[in-house]
Scaffold this motif. Structure first.
Motif, PDB file in Angstrom:
ATOM      1  N   UNK A   1      33.606  41.862  47.062  1.00 11.54           N
ATOM      2  CA  UNK A   1      33.774  40.825  46.571  1.00 11.54           C
ATOM      3  C   UNK A   1      33.888  41.017  45.061  1.00 11.54           C
ATOM      4  N   UNK A   2      33.480  41.209  44.593  1.00 11.82           N
ATOM      5  CA  UNK A   2      33.366  40.971  43.028  1.00 11.82           C
ATOM      6  C   UNK A   2      31.458  42.028  42.519  1.00 11.82           C
TER       7      UNK A   2
ATOM      8  N   UNK B   1      26.394  44.167  42.774  1.00  4.88           N
ATOM      9  CA  UNK B   1      27.776  44.051  43.125  1.00  4.88           C
ATOM     10  C   UNK B   1      27.342  42.483  44.638  1.00  4.88           C
ATOM     11  N   UNK B   2      28.208  42.302  44.810  1.00  2.00           N
ATOM     12  CA  UNK B   2      28.450  40.695  45.505  1.00  2.00           C
ATOM     13  C   UNK B   2      29.371  41.446  47.123  1.00  2.00           C
ATOM     14  N   UNK B   3      28.631  41.611  48.100  1.00  2.00           N
ATOM     15  CA  UNK B   3      29.291  42.305  49.688  1.00  2.00           C
ATOM     16  C   UNK B   3      29.158  40.820  49.974  1.00  2.00           C
ATOM     17  N   UNK B   4      30.212  40.649  51.304  1.00  2.00           N
ATOM     18  CA  UNK B   4      30.513  39.625  52.425  1.00  2.00           C
ATOM     19  C   UNK B   4      30.064  40.486  53.650  1.00  2.00           C
TER      20      UNK B   4
ATOM     21  N   UNK C   1      33.917  54.507  43.907  1.00  2.00           N
ATOM     22  CA  UNK C   1      34.998  54.012  45.218  1.00  2.00           C
ATOM     23  C   UNK C   1      35.438  53.314  45.647  1.00  2.00           C
ATOM     24  N   UNK C   2      35.057  52.147  45.075  1.00  2.00           N
ATOM     25  CA  UNK C   2      34.700  50.690  45.424  1.00  2.00           C
ATOM     26  C   UNK C   2      35.848  49.793  44.782  1.00  2.00           C
ATOM     27  N   UNK C   3      37.634  49.503  45.197  1.00  2.00           N
ATOM     28  CA  UNK C   3      38.208  47.321  45.086  1.00  2.00           C
ATOM     29  C   UNK C   3      37.403  47.050  45.761  1.00  2.00           C
ATOM     30  N   UNK C   4      37.858  46.368  44.885  1.00  2.00           N
ATOM     31  CA  UNK C   4      38.113  44.265  45.435  1.00  2.00           C
ATOM     32  C   UNK C   4      38.262  44.416  47.083  1.00  2.00           C
ATOM     33  N   UNK C   5      37.591  43.741  47.902  1.00  2.00           N
ATOM     34  CA  UNK C   5      38.206  43.065  49.263  1.00  2.00           C
ATOM     35  C   UNK C   5      37.651  45.057  50.394  1.00  2.00           C
TER      36      UNK C   5
END
Length: 186
Positions: A73-74, A80-83, A104-108
């Motif tokens: 998420x952000x 980092x926050x994950x859902x 390598x992480x983008x939001x979403x």
């Protein structure tokens, strides 16, 4: 209680109260002596890699690791926050646990998070991701016997080496295990 015959790549073992992930294993029968299982183990929390050999049929503890699909998420100052995509519960994973995966992480983005109880252990990224080049110098082929490379900054902030013909704004495929350029994406 499992034995060394149950070892597979990716299995997480509980050895002396510490969690180790099996990166590689091989059953080996020497000319003389008993069969052994050679392994390459990675410490889940520190990332330290060691070689360890077990006698065949040795009893070992396998850690209960639950892998869940989660959406990034952000970023927060603490991590980092994950859902969780099944329960919609949110979890903050510390930067120490995330490690280089952040590059390598983008939001979403969807990732697989390995959990031991409620404690996140590591992130499983896909083998490659597609990212946009935000900045790179124009490349001139010039007088060379082989193709050259130049640095390029990705939209996540990571800098990789790309061929001279790549320009700013192009989407490229990047290997998440090595950080290598794999090719253009149309």
């Amino acid at each position: 209680m499992a034995t060394t015959n149950d070892i597979k790549n990716g299995t997480v073992l509980d050895l002396d109260g510490q969690l180790w992930q099996v990166l590689w294993f091989q059953h080996h029968k020497p000319g003389k002596g008993n069969t052994v299982v050679r392994t390459k183990l990675k410490h889940v929390l520190t990332g330290k890699v060691v070689d360890r050999t077990f006698p065949a049929d040795t009893k070992i503890d396998m850690a209960q690791v639950d892998k869940r699909d989660m959406q990034y998420l952000y970023e927060e100052p603490t991590g980092l926050v994950f859902m969780d995509t099944d329960t919609y519960d949110q979890m903050t994973i510390p930067m120490e646990t995330v490690g280089d995966a952040k590059d390598y992480l983008l939001e979403g983005a969807m990732v697989s998070v390995a959990l031991h109880g409620d404690e996140p252990l590591y992130l499983d990224l896909p083998a490659s991701v597609e990212l946009v080049i935000t900045y790179t110098e124009p490349g001139l082929q010039g007088d060379r016997s082989s193709a050259g490379n130049k640095p390029a900054t990705l939209e996540t902030g990571k800098t990789i080496q790309v061929p001279l013909f790549i320009t700013t704004g192009e989407k490229v495929k990047v290997d998440t295990r090595t950080g290598d350029y794999l090719g253009r994406v149309n």
